[in-house]
Design a protein around this motif. Sequence first.
Motif, mmCIF file in Angstrom:
data_model
loop_
_atom_site.group_PDB
_atom_site.id
_atom_site.type_symbol
_atom_site.label_atom_id
_atom_site.label_comp_id
_atom_site.label_asym_id
_atom_site.label_seq_id
_atom_site.Cartn_x
_atom_site.Cartn_y
_atom_site.Cartn_z
ATOM 1 N N UNK A 5 -12.704 104.181 13.205
ATOM 2 C CA UNK A 5 -13.180 105.117 13.875
ATOM 3 C C UNK A 5 -13.537 106.504 12.851
ATOM 4 N N UNK A 6 -14.209 107.506 13.415
ATOM 5 C CA UNK A 6 -14.870 108.341 12.403
ATOM 6 C C UNK A 6 -13.799 109.276 11.465
ATOM 7 N N UNK A 7 -12.559 109.336 12.161
ATOM 8 C CA UNK A 7 -11.518 110.380 11.288
ATOM 9 C C UNK A 7 -11.121 109.406 9.958
ATOM 10 N N UNK A 8 -11.282 108.213 9.923
ATOM 11 C CA UNK A 8 -10.795 107.265 8.896
ATOM 12 C C UNK A 8 -11.693 106.289 8.499
ATOM 13 N N UNK A 9 -12.902 106.717 8.394
ATOM 14 C CA UNK A 9 -13.942 105.734 7.891
ATOM 15 C C UNK A 9 -14.106 105.790 6.572
ATOM 16 N N UNK A 10 -15.367 104.780 6.371
ATOM 17 C CA UNK A 10 -15.749 104.764 4.932
ATOM 18 C C UNK A 10 -15.981 106.043 4.274
ATOM 19 N N UNK A 11 -16.761 107.109 5.174
ATOM 20 C CA UNK A 11 -16.984 108.422 4.711
ATOM 21 C C UNK A 11 -15.912 109.307 4.306
ATOM 22 N N UNK A 71 -13.958 123.122 7.143
ATOM 23 C CA UNK A 71 -14.907 122.989 8.472
ATOM 24 C C UNK A 71 -15.053 121.131 8.616
ATOM 25 N N UNK A 72 -15.061 120.452 7.868
ATOM 26 C CA UNK A 72 -15.008 119.047 7.981
ATOM 27 C C UNK A 72 -13.616 118.723 8.556
ATOM 28 N N UNK A 73 -12.478 119.075 8.020
ATOM 29 C CA UNK A 73 -11.362 118.905 8.661
ATOM 30 C C UNK A 73 -10.897 119.371 10.028
ATOM 31 N N UNK A 74 -11.403 120.390 10.713
ATOM 32 C CA UNK A 74 -11.300 120.918 11.892
ATOM 33 C C UNK A 74 -12.005 119.554 12.757
ATOM 34 N N UNK A 75 -13.262 119.136 12.261
ATOM 35 C CA UNK A 75 -13.936 118.192 13.210
ATOM 36 C C UNK A 75 -13.000 116.878 12.905
ATOM 37 N N UNK A 76 -12.545 116.573 11.902
ATOM 38 C CA UNK A 76 -11.638 115.426 11.689
ATOM 39 C C UNK A 76 -10.548 115.386 12.590
ATOM 40 N N UNK A 77 -9.842 116.571 12.623
ATOM 41 C CA UNK A 77 -8.587 116.651 13.535
ATOM 42 C C UNK A 77 -8.986 116.537 14.975
ATOM 43 N N UNK A 78 -10.157 117.206 15.457
ATOM 44 C CA UNK A 78 -10.627 116.971 16.781
ATOM 45 C C UNK A 78 -10.564 115.696 17.076
ATOM 46 N N UNK A 79 -11.264 114.622 16.155
ATOM 47 C CA UNK A 79 -11.336 113.451 16.476
ATOM 48 C C UNK A 79 -10.163 112.665 16.507
ATOM 49 N N UNK A 80 -9.193 113.093 15.711
ATOM 50 C CA UNK A 80 -7.882 112.339 16.029
ATOM 51 C C UNK A 80 -7.091 112.642 17.285
ATOM 52 N N UNK A 81 -7.583 113.778 17.496
ATOM 53 C CA UNK A 81 -6.901 114.059 18.841
ATOM 54 C C UNK A 81 -7.585 113.289 20.071
ATOM 55 N N UNK A 82 -8.817 113.031 20.057
ATOM 56 C CA UNK A 82 -9.559 112.368 21.004
ATOM 57 C C UNK A 82 -9.248 110.934 20.947
ATOM 58 N N UNK A 83 -8.927 110.258 19.481
ATOM 59 C CA UNK A 83 -8.519 109.127 19.516
ATOM 60 C C UNK A 83 -7.119 108.876 20.420
ATOM 61 N N UNK A 84 -6.503 109.631 19.985
ATOM 62 C CA UNK A 84 -4.855 109.581 20.604
ATOM 63 C C UNK A 84 -4.788 109.970 21.872
#
Length: 221
Positions: free
Chosen positions: A21-27, A134-147
């Motif tokens: 998923x996006x928060x822990x992908x190859x990017x 900036x990227x970190x806030x987006x990542x953490x929001x993705x993690x909240x969504x994943x969980x």
Amino acid sequence: MAQELGPLARELSLPYYDDALPAHDRFHAERVRDLAIRLANDCERPVDNDVLAAAAWIHDIGRPLERTGEIDDHDAWAAAEAAARLESEGVAPDRIDAVTHCVRAHSIRASSPEPETLEARLLFDADKLDAAGGRGIVRLACIVGERSGRQGEAYAVIDDASASELAASGLPDVALLREWVDERLDALYTDPGRRLGESRRQFVDDFFARFENEIGVDGTQ
């Protein structure tokens, strides 16, 4: 001539991220690699950039399996998987040990070992810095969504509980993201990491100040 360790690790790692998923992908892995090398270039002590780059590419290859419950600890699994793959490619045992220590120690979990080498500390810092700014806030929001919403759990609310009746709801809210950022930035090991962390912390502070004031109406009416 043997292939450099960083490019080899990249080649070996990419298929593992196919189901990420996006928060822990190859990017994410690539950003961590870039950040780690950036921090290494600001270090006064010499850094093995090849080990550092290899560990950055490998560090989250177990995330997709951990997410689906197939493994319990993506750090330990990734270290063991990487050791086997690198050994099959003829990488020297001491180099494999250096990479796998970084991988085992990259997590902020209480169960993770302490990073003992400079390379391991730089990987830890780079990984945590990708959860700030900036990227970190987006990542953490993705993690909240994943969980959210898994196994019958309530969905998280991306809102400001301090300004609404959500404060007593028990649901995670946007304040959780700020807590996660602070937790990670407070844990940084290296001087270059802490310097960059303060810059990203300021961005996060500015973001949440705007977030809290953006609506500008009294919600009780």
